[in-house]
Write an enzyme that holds these catalytic residues in place. Structure first.
Site, PDB file in Angstrom:
ATOM      1  N   HIS A 144       1.096  -1.186  -0.375  1.00 18.63           N
ATOM      2  CA  HIS A 144      -0.146   0.289   0.211  1.00 18.63           C
ATOM      3  C   HIS A 144       0.844   1.162  -0.287  1.00 18.63           C
ATOM      4  O   HIS A 144       0.381   2.393  -0.681  1.00 18.63           O
ATOM      5  CB  HIS A 144      -1.155  -0.359   1.174  1.00 18.63           C
ATOM      6  CG  HIS A 144      -1.754   0.646   1.228  1.00 18.63           C
ATOM      7  ND1 HIS A 144      -3.465   1.327   1.091  1.00 18.63           N
ATOM      8  CD2 HIS A 144      -1.046   2.292   2.256  1.00 18.63           C
ATOM      9  CE1 HIS A 144      -3.586   2.350   1.127  1.00 18.63           C
ATOM     10  NE2 HIS A 144      -2.494   3.178   2.222  1.00 18.63           N
ATOM     11  N   GLU A 145       1.966   1.481   0.689  1.00 17.75           N
ATOM     12  CA  GLU A 145       2.746   2.571   0.813  1.00 17.75           C
ATOM     13  C   GLU A 145       3.511   2.453  -0.447  1.00 17.75           C
ATOM     14  O   GLU A 145       3.643   3.427  -0.433  1.00 17.75           O
ATOM     15  CB  GLU A 145       3.768   2.493   1.990  1.00 17.75           C
ATOM     16  CG  GLU A 145       2.590   2.425   3.429  1.00 17.75           C
ATOM     17  CD  GLU A 145       2.360   3.006   3.676  1.00 17.75           C
ATOM     18  OE1 GLU A 145       1.922   4.051   3.005  1.00 17.75           O
ATOM     19  OE2 GLU A 145       0.717   3.034   4.433  1.00 17.75           O
ATOM     20  N   HIS A 148       1.686   4.218  -2.862  1.00 18.71           N
ATOM     21  CA  HIS A 148       1.564   5.430  -2.699  1.00 18.71           C
ATOM     22  C   HIS A 148       2.453   6.318  -3.701  1.00 18.71           C
ATOM     23  O   HIS A 148       2.572   7.018  -4.300  1.00 18.71           O
ATOM     24  CB  HIS A 148       1.540   5.980  -0.945  1.00 18.71           C
ATOM     25  CG  HIS A 148      -0.164   6.204  -0.478  1.00 18.71           C
ATOM     26  ND1 HIS A 148      -0.909   7.027  -1.010  1.00 18.71           N
ATOM     27  CD2 HIS A 148      -0.156   5.542   1.041  1.00 18.71           C
ATOM     28  CE1 HIS A 148      -2.074   6.565  -0.047  1.00 18.71           C
ATOM     29  NE2 HIS A 148      -1.938   5.935   0.850  1.00 18.71           N
ATOM     30  N   GLU A 224      -6.541   6.826  -1.573  1.00 16.00           N
ATOM     31  CA  GLU A 224      -6.031   5.436  -0.376  1.00 16.00           C
ATOM     32  C   GLU A 224      -6.617   4.778  -1.064  1.00 16.00           C
ATOM     33  O   GLU A 224      -6.457   3.338  -1.232  1.00 16.00           O
ATOM     34  CB  GLU A 224      -6.868   6.170   1.072  1.00 16.00           C
ATOM     35  CG  GLU A 224      -6.330   6.885   1.724  1.00 16.00           C
ATOM     36  CD  GLU A 224      -4.244   6.387   1.762  1.00 16.00           C
ATOM     37  OE1 GLU A 224      -4.269   5.369   2.486  1.00 16.00           O
ATOM     38  OE2 GLU A 224      -3.785   8.010   1.661  1.00 16.00           O
TER      39      GLU A 224
END
Length: 291
Positions: A144-145, A148, A224
């Site tokens: 997930h990071e 980003h 997100e």
């Protein structure tokens, strides 16, 4: 507290400081000595707005390290740190981005990604998250990071922040000029802005800045969902990210400085949800499951 909040606060503080300096240097007086010069004001607002946003962006990684005490893993000291570095390296390669710095910090379950560019980014995870999650769940959070970073979210939000900052600065000074003109309507001798202008612009900078943060927070919530989808793609399935979100939803997430709390934070309740940079976990899970 949410990932982008400190970015917003830092940005607002910079804009306010720049505004006060401009007042002291007489820039505002130059623009309004003979009536408000809208062209000059718009240019000034753009410089102020984007300047504050980009200064915040350039400072983001430094502030994140300082505020969390995150220690960059230069040379892995144990198996966990080696796994972290190897996992981020593998995910970054799959995402097609340069290897970010990898850091670890003491704290309750949480993680974050930040940095001014894909080539100058940081992924950090807390000891609490590593201790409370399975390797698959923790890897999903890392994915997930990394998503980003791959999506360029900090740069995108910086551009959005720059646009709304421009309107904040512009409208604040228009309102300040109108208020000052009303207060001095019977004063024919003085020229240029008075104290009413300076006070009103500072107050409006704060009030409009808060409203602008709602807009930026909305965009952050959409990012997100995209990062969750990116994590699912990097992991080859949505299930690991769903599992990580469920795990995070059942524990007390650690408080982070406001610019760096990313994965797995519930949205704020009630009207405070307007200021949340993250959607509620149940909405994120539903989006991953296509519901």
């Amino acid at each position: 507290m949410k990932r982008i909040a400190l970015f917003l606060m830092t940005n607002l503080a910079i804009v306010l400081v720049l505004g006060i300096v401009a007042n002291l240097l007489g820039v505002n007086r130059f623009m309004s000595a003979n009536g408000l010069n809208f062209g000059a004001l718009l240019g000034f607002a753009a410089i102020m707005g984007f300047g504050g946003a980009f200064i915040s962006l350039l400072m983001s990684k430094m502030i994140a390290k300082w505020s969390t005490g995150a220690q960059v893993i230069e040379q892995p000291r144990n198996a966990t740190e080696q796994w972290l570095v190897d996992s981020v390296a593998r995910l970054s390669k799959a995402a097609g981005i340069p290897m970010p710095e990898v850091a670890i910090y003491e704290g309750e379950p949480n993680a974050f990604a930040t940095g001014p560019s894909k080539r100058n980014s940081l992924v950090a995870v807390s000891t609490g998250l590593l201790q409370s999650m399975s390797r698959e769940e923790a890897e999903a959070v890392l994915a997930h990071e990394v998503a980003h970073v791959a999506n360029g979210d900090m740069v995108t939000l910086t551009l959005i922040q720059g646009v709304v900052n421009t309107f904040v600065v512009f409208l604040s000074r228009v309102v300040g000029y109108l208020v000052d003109s009303f207060l001095r309507r019977n004063d024919q001798e003085s020229s240029g802005p008075g104290i009413g202008y300076f006070v009103t612009t500072i107050v409006c900078d704060i009030l409009f800045g808060v409203l602008a943060s709602i807009i930026v927070a909305w965009f952050s919530r959409q990012r997100e969902f995209r990062a969750d989808a990116g994590a699912a793609q990097l992991m080859g399935s949505a299930q690991p990210m769903v599992g990580a979100l469920r795990r995070l939803g059942g524990m007390q997430a650690g408080e982070l400085p406001n610019n760096v709390a990313t994965a797995g934070i519930n949205g704020r309740p009630g009207w405070m949800a307007l200021f949340s940079s993250h959607p509620p976990i149940e909405q994120r899970i539903a989006a991953l499951q296509g519901r």
